[in-house]
Each structure stands twice: as structure tokens, then as C-alpha cells.
Design a protein around this motif. Structure first.
Motif, short mmCIF file in Angstrom:
data_model
loop_
_atom_site.label_atom_id
_atom_site.label_comp_id
_atom_site.label_asym_id
_atom_site.label_seq_id
_atom_site.Cartn_x
_atom_site.Cartn_y
_atom_site.Cartn_z
N VAL A 172 0.84 -1.20 0.00
CA VAL A 172 0.00 0.00 0.00
C VAL A 172 0.88 1.25 0.00
N ALA A 173 1.96 1.24 0.75
CA ALA A 173 2.88 2.38 0.77
C ALA A 173 3.47 2.63 -0.61
N ASP A 174 3.57 1.59 -1.41
CA ASP A 174 4.08 1.71 -2.78
C ASP A 174 2.99 2.15 -3.76
N GLY A 175 1.77 2.37 -3.26
CA GLY A 175 0.71 2.90 -4.11
C GLY A 175 -0.34 1.94 -4.55
N MET A 176 -0.31 0.70 -4.07
CA MET A 176 -1.31 -0.27 -4.49
C MET A 176 -2.62 -0.07 -3.72
N GLY A 177 -3.75 -0.29 -4.37
CA GLY A 177 -5.05 -0.32 -3.70
C GLY A 177 -5.38 -1.75 -3.32
N VAL A 178 -5.80 -1.97 -2.07
CA VAL A 178 -6.02 -3.33 -1.55
C VAL A 178 -7.43 -3.45 -0.99
N LEU A 179 -8.11 -4.52 -1.40
CA LEU A 179 -9.41 -4.91 -0.85
C LEU A 179 -9.27 -6.32 -0.32
N LEU A 180 -9.63 -6.55 0.95
CA LEU A 180 -9.48 -7.89 1.49
C LEU A 180 -10.58 -8.22 2.48
N THR A 181 -10.83 -9.51 2.63
CA THR A 181 -11.72 -10.00 3.67
C THR A 181 -10.89 -10.60 4.80
N THR A 182 -11.45 -10.57 6.00
CA THR A 182 -10.79 -11.20 7.14
C THR A 182 -11.82 -11.49 8.22
N HIS A 183 -11.52 -12.49 9.03
CA HIS A 183 -12.32 -12.77 10.22
C HIS A 183 -11.68 -12.15 11.45
N HIS A 184 -10.63 -11.35 11.26
CA HIS A 184 -9.90 -10.78 12.38
C HIS A 184 -10.07 -9.26 12.41
N PRO A 185 -10.93 -8.73 13.26
CA PRO A 185 -11.04 -7.26 13.38
C PRO A 185 -9.71 -6.60 13.70
N ASP A 186 -8.81 -7.31 14.41
CA ASP A 186 -7.49 -6.76 14.69
C ASP A 186 -6.77 -6.36 13.40
N HIS A 187 -6.92 -7.16 12.36
CA HIS A 187 -6.26 -6.87 11.10
C HIS A 187 -6.83 -5.60 10.47
N ALA A 188 -8.13 -5.43 10.60
CA ALA A 188 -8.75 -4.20 10.10
C ALA A 188 -8.26 -2.99 10.89
N LEU A 189 -8.14 -3.13 12.21
CA LEU A 189 -7.65 -2.03 13.03
C LEU A 189 -6.21 -1.66 12.65
N PHE A 190 -5.44 -2.63 12.21
CA PHE A 190 -4.05 -2.39 11.84
C PHE A 190 -3.91 -1.81 10.44
N LEU A 191 -4.76 -2.26 9.51
CA LEU A 191 -4.56 -1.95 8.11
C LEU A 191 -5.52 -0.92 7.52
N ALA A 192 -6.77 -0.97 7.93
CA ALA A 192 -7.85 -0.39 7.12
C ALA A 192 -7.90 1.13 7.14
N ASP A 193 -8.09 1.69 5.95
CA ASP A 193 -8.50 3.08 5.82
C ASP A 193 -10.03 3.16 5.83
N SER A 194 -10.67 2.16 5.21
CA SER A 194 -12.12 2.08 5.21
C SER A 194 -12.52 0.62 5.39
N VAL A 195 -13.77 0.41 5.79
CA VAL A 195 -14.25 -0.95 6.04
C VAL A 195 -15.64 -1.13 5.46
N VAL A 196 -15.98 -2.40 5.23
CA VAL A 196 -17.34 -2.80 4.88
C VAL A 196 -17.78 -3.79 5.94
N LEU A 197 -18.87 -3.49 6.62
CA LEU A 197 -19.42 -4.39 7.65
C LEU A 197 -20.62 -5.09 7.06
N MET A 198 -20.52 -6.43 6.90
CA MET A 198 -21.58 -7.21 6.27
C MET A 198 -22.31 -8.00 7.35
N GLY A 199 -23.39 -7.41 7.86
CA GLY A 199 -24.16 -8.06 8.91
C GLY A 199 -25.32 -8.87 8.40
N GLY A 200 -25.70 -8.69 7.14
CA GLY A 200 -26.83 -9.40 6.57
C GLY A 200 -27.30 -8.68 5.32
#
Length: 250
Positions: A172-200
Motif C-alpha cells: 500500500v505504501a508503494d501505491g497499491m489499492g487493496v481490498l481484502l476480507t478477514t475474520h480478524h477485526p485486529d487486522h482491520a484495526l491495523f490496516l484499514a482506511d475504510s471498512v465494509v461491515l456485512m451483517g446481513g
């Protein structure tokens, strides 16, 4: 730029998985998709990567999208280098074979990811973490401006999870755009600029990570008491989560 516009998808046997999902993944940013099992996270990123055609809406991007699936071994004993060369399929003519330039690009991608020493190893013999890094190198070799990953740390130990997280930050620091899924909110707290919360089906929200990764929102999403705490990492204040196991919400 990767953009999803009013996206919706359904399966004949189960109906709609999600509808009206819109988000942008600019260059040099990370969007993380979170949610319980079975809420459509994998379907969403497969639509974003062009592997599924959405029933509604559109996917817009500035070029080819690199896709990284979950590492699950392999039925064929390809070398790790050959797996990465497969990422060059766009650059190879219809009836052509990979050129020297394609192999150089694949080796450069492996070196960038830190797995060049695995080039001659058989892919199925690699550990889960090594396989995941090789798959990321394959996506990098495709020279795509956007990277889509489906649970890139699934089944990995803490060391390998940290390695993947650090690698994604560098990309990402090199300019890449990244979209990812995870079951770990910790990873989102570490990485995310934005999030999608899929509750249903009727509960999909997207926006800045700072606004949506709150204790209340995470507790509601997973139907369990979630609390975040702040900690210092090399002078940077970060957050991690404490999950109240055995304290499910009614």
C-alpha cells in the motif's frame, strides 16, 4: 482505483446475498470487509476481482485486478516459480509460452515478497504461510494496480499473520489499492482506511475505519461483547480488541 457501484449478487438456490453495496478503493489505501460467516464476504470480493458477474451494479477499475485466494495446497506439483509465472497470463499471447521477461518479472515479484529462495520448491510442499506469500507474488507479477485478497491469513499462525500484514502495508505504501476480507477485526484495526461491515442482506455498511471500527459496531456485527484497547507501537498509538468469550449478546 477500484470501485463497486450499487453491487448486488444472488445465487439461484439461496437468493440474494447482498444488494446496494458501493465502495471505492483508491490507490495507496486498504478497504477491509468484515462480517460473520455466510454473509457474503467472499462473494463480494470475487465479484470485485471479476471472478463472478454481479446480478446488479458494476465494477470499475483502472486495469487488471490481482486476486489472491486462500491457500489450499494444490493438486499439481508445480514449482513455486511456475505458480508465480501464471500471474503473467495477460502478457502471454493466446498460443504463446512465457518469455524470459515473464520469468524475470516473476522472480522479481518473488524477491519483492521475500520468497525468491522458494522458486524451485514444489508448491504443495510449502507451508501455508509460504503458499500464501507465493500467491501474493503471483498477483504482484501480474502488474495489477489493485489487489483483492480473500482471507489472506486464514489458517496461519501469528508469525505468518504478522508477516502478511506487514507485507500488505508495504504494498500500500508503494501505491497499491487493496481490498481484502478477514475474520480478524485486529487486522482491520491495523490496516484499514475504510471498512465494509456485512451483517446481513439489509445490513451492509461501508465507510471510514475510524467511524465504523468502534466497540459498539463490532459488538453489534458479531453479536458478542467486543472492546478495544489502545497500545503504543514505536510511538504510534494503535488499537487491538478484547473479545468477551462466553458473554454473547442477547
Amino acid at each position: 482505483m477500484l470501485e463497486l457501484v450499487d453491487l448486488g449478487h444472488r445465487y439461484p438456490e439461496t437468493g440474494w446475498v447482498f444488494r446496494h453495496v458501493s465502495l471505492e478503493v483508491p490507490a495507496g489505501s486498504v478497504t477491509v470487509v468484515l462480517g460473520p460467516n455466510g454473509r457474503g464476504k467472499t462473494t463480494l470480493v470475487r465479484c470485485a476481482a471479476g471472478l463472478l458477474t454481479p446480478e446488479e451494479g458494476s465494477v470499475r477499475h483502472d486495469g487488471h485486478i490481482g486476486f489472491v485466494p486462500q491457500a489450499r495446497g494444490g493438486a499439481f506439483a508445480y514449482r513455486a516459480l511456475d505458480m508465480v509465472v501464471m500471474g503473467r497470463v495477460r502478457q502471454v499471447s493466446l498460443f504463446g509460452t512465457p518469455s524470459r521477461d515473464d520469468r524475470v518479472a516473476a522472480l522479481d515479484a518473488m524477491d519483492r515478497i521475500g520468497v525468491a529462495d522458494l522458486a524451485d520448491r514444489q508448491f504443495p510442499t510449502l507451508s501455508g504461510g509460504e503458499q500464501q506469500l507465493v500467491l501474493i507474488a503471483r498477483a504482484i507479477a501480474s502488474e495489477s494496480p489493485s489487489l483483492v485478497l480473500d482471507e489472506p491469513t486464514a489458517g496461519l499462525d501469528l508469525h505468518n499473520q504478522a508477516q502478511i500484514m506487514s507485507l500488505l502495508r508495504k504494498l500500500v505504501a508503494d501505491g497499491m489499492g487493496v481490498l481484502l476480507t478477514t475474520h480478524h477485526p485486529d487486522h482491520a484495526l491495523f490496516l484499514a482506511d475504510s471498512v465494509v461491515l456485512m451483517g446481513g442482506l439489509d445490513d451492509v455498511r461501508s465507510g471510514p475505519a475510524a467511524e465504523l471500527l468502534t466497540d459498539a459496531e463490532l459488538s453489534r456485527l458479531y453479536d458478542i461483547d467486543v472492546q478495544t484497547i489502545a497500545y503504543d507501537q514505536n510511538g504510534v498509538t494503535r488499537r487491538t480488541i478484547i473479545t468477551g468469550y462466553g458473554n454473547e449478546l442477547d
